[in-house]
Motif scaffolding. Structure first.
Motif, short mmCIF file in Angstrom:
data_model
loop_
_atom_site.label_atom_id
_atom_site.label_comp_id
_atom_site.label_asym_id
_atom_site.label_seq_id
_atom_site.Cartn_x
_atom_site.Cartn_y
_atom_site.Cartn_z
N GLN A 47 0.85 -1.19 0.00
CA GLN A 47 0.00 0.00 0.00
C GLN A 47 0.89 1.23 0.00
N GLU A 81 -0.11 7.34 -0.83
CA GLU A 81 -1.34 7.94 -1.29
C GLU A 81 -2.55 7.07 -0.94
N SER A 82 -2.42 5.76 -1.18
CA SER A 82 -3.51 4.84 -0.84
C SER A 82 -3.75 4.82 0.66
N TRP A 83 -2.66 4.86 1.42
CA TRP A 83 -2.81 4.84 2.88
C TRP A 83 -3.55 6.08 3.36
N GLN A 84 -3.22 7.20 2.78
CA GLN A 84 -3.88 8.43 3.23
C GLN A 84 -5.33 8.49 2.77
N SER A 85 -5.63 7.95 1.59
CA SER A 85 -7.01 8.01 1.07
C SER A 85 -7.90 6.90 1.62
N LEU A 86 -7.35 5.68 1.72
CA LEU A 86 -8.14 4.53 2.16
C LEU A 86 -7.91 4.19 3.62
#
Length: 998
Positions: free
Chosen positions: A166, A169-174
């Protein structure tokens, strides 16, 4: 975990503790949590950062004291104290052990053991330490000082390379995905600096995942699925034990409330509800008690009837004695059979020794006012129904012909004559002579292919008169599950004028039953031929009563005396004789009658090779054949001699000259063509001097009669909705009388649901496993797309086995009843709808038992109500499929073929081959035409969609071919398929096996 930057100052060698399971734990020197009360800058302890056991990771290790290494509980050694061992790396002396409240530890934390200390100075208060594994720690001058970040993040150590799954960006969004856990005991593993990772699994973990199981994370930053019995709230920081009253399956991020009546203690992972089975059990107990009550009531009624039977016979003997003394009537000798004694009471006639051929003179009405009143009431009821006192039909026919399609020659040809009202006619002939065809054509059951027919002098389609024409088939086509009165009452309700009230109908039926002398058995079941309840003669009179209940103006009978003993046959013919005296036209096919029966006929029509051989009075027939040169032997039944002559055996009675059938036909034809007068006016139908001849109507009278007849026909028959109601009521009553079969179906349903549920019990409600959502797909275990379709397959097969046989019996065993009623004016659609509606309670109760036991053990994700609805609709389709087969097969073969058909539609449900595969064959339409596919899709939708937050369910949908979000449509299509089956069955009922019609 972020780097702490801790660089403890020490030069002494520090040894790590010995672990109970060194193959599963990796240790690291970690800062002590703040709960210890010690400055974390100077405090460290050994901690397990990876554990391959499910649900264990990041555990702090405690000392082994009084427990040996071999003692364990559930595979783990347990400590006897909750003590943290720490090392204060100042002045090279360890910090004394500090106690930790054991309530702060979760159960799995207490299962890890270990010892922190050095080789030279064990910690005070500790038991002799186990063998310590030396771990060399660099001194304070080394730049690579030990801290938590120097520990490998995967179990494979330096050989295992973690893969970040992950990105920031994915961690911050999801963030963390629902259903996953990201933290170890009181410490967050994953942050934007330490993103979720995938570690190559060890062999044991790989095997577990390949077989569909789960294993603990293989690295300190690898997310793992929340275990069963726990839920992990959004954020993935907590693993909380499922509270009581709720259940938590694998991957739950919130607890799900258990349904009412479920047993859900703390930590429950499935919803086992006992409420539906409990309610079903209570229903069964109430039903059983009710049935026992009805049985006791019936037994009491039976005893009462038995006790009153003696009084009934005494009354009959009293009447007989009075007739013998007061009226000096000449009657039959007293017999044991009830029929003769009862008929003596109904007729009040003087009979010669021959039985029925002499004068019939009414008895003085003062003899039995009750009896006379019954007859008068019946006549009044008939007149009211018909609208005139001159009821009865006359038939005229000229050059009648009937030739079936594709037949080389006609069955009926050149038939001309007239039948007047108020007479008893016998139609005789050898097998194949055309007598049955003549009767069918005359009453409009078969359309003639030539000639003209008239009723009451009016030409037209005879079919429009079917509501006022009764037909009694040779076989006693009655419902054995109903009583005598119930059979007759149903016919009256359906066929009497629509404006008649229920009280009028009831009175009409009771009067008719009294006239037919069936009062003493009106509450008895008719029974079947295999298991008779009433006598054969009584069954025949019930069959006649069914037609008389409709107040017909003409009555046709097909061999009413066949299969009866001589006494019963005489009784039936006497009843028909009396009906003709009420001005009803009675036409009966007769075969090999005894002399008394033959002489009771008013007139005869004799057939040979489809043509008329003789038509005229019965008393003149012997003289007619004697004039042609035939000799009748003495002491021989004339009817037998006549049957031999018209069957082609005339040479036995005519030594010389033509004696074949064709000469007889030509002789009768020449008589008609030459208009020679026939003996005693052979077209006359009433040869009893004491009875008036049919009156001649004036034109005005004829017109008035025709209008009255038209009004009578138009008013006949109950409204459509009432016919549906009466047919439904009758069918429900039949099923009640056959309750043993109903109870068997209920028991089979409960057993079927139990067995299917038992087969799914071990799965604990986990019947689907797909790929985890991105970006955690790489962590997935082997997929399982087939368990839900397999469950639906078992459900479909079980319901097919339960419902197919009853479906055949309900629809298939009444085809003859249907044809008899349809030919007499019953609304075909109303009859069929009534049968369909009567099956709903049966399906409902059976499905309740099946679904209750199935859901109790299987505990799938589909709700109880949704499963019940889908199963009920599948019951509906199987009953419809069985009704189709019942129309196409013999009733002996129907149940087996229905079971096989239900097996086919159940197996072809898209499980294997899948709908995705059959689409490549361009055969999806065939699978979609079968109900099993829609049942499986409904189950797939409701068991898979709830897991959309965890799995890639769209991939599963594409792989299997089942569509998601279509549960309502699936149920609608199941209902449509079941209805289409019934439409097809109804069409087949109308066109297949029409021999019942004729």
């Amino acid at each position: 975990m972020a780097k702490t930057g801790i660089r403890p100052k020490y030069t002494k060698t520090i040894v790590s503790p010995e672990f109970i399971d060194t193959a599963s734990c990796h240790c690291a020197l970690r800062p002590i949590a703040e709960e210890s009360g010690i400055d974390p800058e100077n405090t460290q302890a050994w901690q397990c950062i990876q554990n391959t056991y499910k649900g264990l990771s990041g555990k702090w290790y405690f000392p082994i004291s009084q427990k040996s290494r071999d003692e364990s509980v559930n595979g783990y050694s347990l400590p006897d104290t909750a003590t943290w061992f720490t090392a204060k790396l100042v002045d090279d002396r360890p910090l004394p052990a500090r106690s930790l409240d054991s309530t702060q530890l979760i159960p799995s934390d207490k299962q890890c053991t270990g010892l922190l200390g050095d080789r030279e100075e064990p910690m005070a208060g500790d038991s002799p330490s186990p063998l310590l594994i030396q771990r060399d720690v660099p001194n304070s001058n080394d730049e690579d000082l030990v801290d938590s970040d120097q520990t490998p993040s995967c179990q494979g150590g330096s050989l295992a390379v973690a893969v970040t799954i992950q990105d920031p960006e994915s961690w911050q969004s999801l963030g963390c995905l629902p259903g996953f856990l990201y933290r170890v005991w009181k410490g967050q593993n994953n942050t934007i600096d330490n993103l979720p990772e995938y570690c190559p699994p060890l062999v044991t973990c790989q095997n577990a995942r390949l077989t569909g199981g789960q294993c603990p994370p293989q690295g300190i930053f690898e997310p793992f699925i929340c275990p069963a019995g726990y839920y992990c709230p959004l954020g993935g920081q907590l693993q909380i034990r499922c509270p009581s009253g709720h259940y938590c399956s694998v991957g739950a991020y919130r607890p799900t409330p258990c349904s009412p009546g479920a047993s859900c203690p703390e930590g429950t992972n499935r919803n086992i509800s006992f409420l539906p089975p409990g309610l079903i059990l209570a229903f069964d107990v109430i039903l059983l008690v009710t049935m026992i009550g009805f049985k006791i009531r019936d037994n009491l009624k039976s005893k009462h009837k038995t006790s009153s039977k003696g009084k009934h016979f005494s009354r009959l003997h009293k009447h007989a004695s009075f007739f013998d003394k007061s009226q000096n009537l000449k009657t039959y000798q007293s017999l044991q059979d009830d029929d003769i004694t009862l008929e003596s009471r109904i007729t009040h006639v003087q009979r010669p020794d021959t039985g029925f051929g002499g004068n019939f003179t009414p008895v003085d009405t003062t003899v039995d006012n009750e009896l006379i009143s019954d007859i008068d009431l019946f006549i009044q009821s008939m007149s009211k129904c018909i609208g005139t006192e001159k009821f009865g039909l006359s038939f005229e026919f000229s050059d009648l012909k009937f030739q079936p399609k594709k037949a080389s020659k006609p069955i009926l040809s050149e038939v001309t004559g007239k039948i007047d009202r108020g007479s008893l006619w016998g139609v005789m002939g050898a097998s194949g002579a055309g007598k049955s065809t003549f009767v069918n054509v005359l009453m409009g059951k078969q359309a003639h292919t030539g000639g003209v027919t008239k009723i009451n002098g009016v030409p037209g389609d005879i079919k429009k008169y079917k509501k006022i024409i009764g037909y009694v088939p040779q076989d006693d086509i009655v419902l054995p599950e109903l009583t005598v009165r119930e059979n007759i009452l149903h016919s009256a309700r359906i066929r009497l004028p629509s404006h008649w009230g229920e009280s009028q109908i009831q009175k009409h039926v009771d009067t008719l039953i009294s006239c037919l002398q069936l009062t003493h058995v009106k509450g008895s079941l008719v029974g079947s031929a295999a298991k008779p309840v009433i006598s054969g003669g009584q069954r025949k009179r019930v069959s006649i009563g069914i037609e008389l209940a409709a107040a017909p103006m003409a009555l046709f009978l097909d061999e009413p005396t066949s299969g009866l003993d001589a006494t019963s046959a005489s009784s039936i013919m006497m009843t028909l004789k009396e009906l003709s005296r009420l001005n009803i036209t009675v036409i009966t096919i007769i075969h090999q009658p005894r002399a008394e029966i033959f002489e009771s006929l008013d007139s005869l029509i004799l057939f040979g090779r489809g043509r008329v051989i003789y038509q005229g009075p019965e008393q003149d027939v012997q003289a007619y054949f004697e004039d042609l040169g035939f000799r009748f032997p003495h002491s021989v039944n004339p009817a037998d001699t006549i049957m031999d002559i018209i069957a082609g055996q005339g040479h036995l009675y005519k030594p010389a000259g033509d004696s074949g059938i064709w000469p007889l036909i030509h002789n009768w034809k020449r008589m008609q063509e030459s208009k020679k007068p026939r003996p005693e006016s052979s077209l006359s139908t009433n040869n009893t001097p004491s009875l008036p001849q049919p009156s001649t109507f004036t034109p005005n009278e004829k017109t008035e009669e025709a209008l009255s007849l038209r009004r009578s026909i138009k008013s006949r028959g109950a409204p459509f909705h009432k016919q549906i109601y009466y047919c439904t009521l009758r069918s429900l009553l039949q099923q009640y009388r056959l309750r043993s079969s109903f109870f068997f179906e209920i028991g089979l349903s409960a057993l079927g649901g139990f067995l299917i549920g038992l087969a799914q019990f071990k799965a604990e409600g986990i019947n689907f496993r797909g790929f985890y959502l991105q970006p955690y797909t790489i962590l997935s275990s082997s997929i399982d797309y087939g368990s839900v379709p397999q469950m639906a397959l078992l459900v479909g097969i079980a319901i097919g086995l339960i419902a197919s046989s009853p479906g055949v019996k309900i629809f298939g065993e009444e085809k003859l009843i249907y044809w008899r009623e349809a030919s007499s004016g019953h609304n075909r659609l109303a009859y069929y709808i009534g049968k369909v509606l009567s099956t709903f309670p049966r399906m409902l109760v059976a499905n309740l038992h099946f679904t209750a036991t199935f859901m109790l053990l299987a505990t799938p994700r589909i709700s109880w109500g949704e499963s019940f609805a889908a199963n009920l609709l599948y019951f509906y389709t199987i009953y419809g499929l069985a009704s189709i087969l019942s129309m196409l097969t013999r009733r002996e073969d129907g149940p087996l073929l229905a079971v096989m058909a239900s097996l086919v539609v159940g197996v072809l449900n898209g499980m294997s081959p899948t709908l995705h595969v059959v689409a490549d064959w361009h055969m999806s339409w065939f699978w979609r035409a079968l109900p099993g596919t829609w049942l499986a899709e409904a189950y797939f939708e409701k068991n898979v969609t709830p897991l959309a937050y965890l799995y890639e369910i769209e991939d599963a949908s594409r792989a299997t071919g089942y569509r998601l979000g279509k549960f309502g449509w699936d149920c609608v299509v199941l209902g449509i398929i079941g209805s289409v089956y019934r439409v097809v069955a109804f069409g087949l009922m109308r066109v297949v096996n029409q021999r019942g019609k004729g």
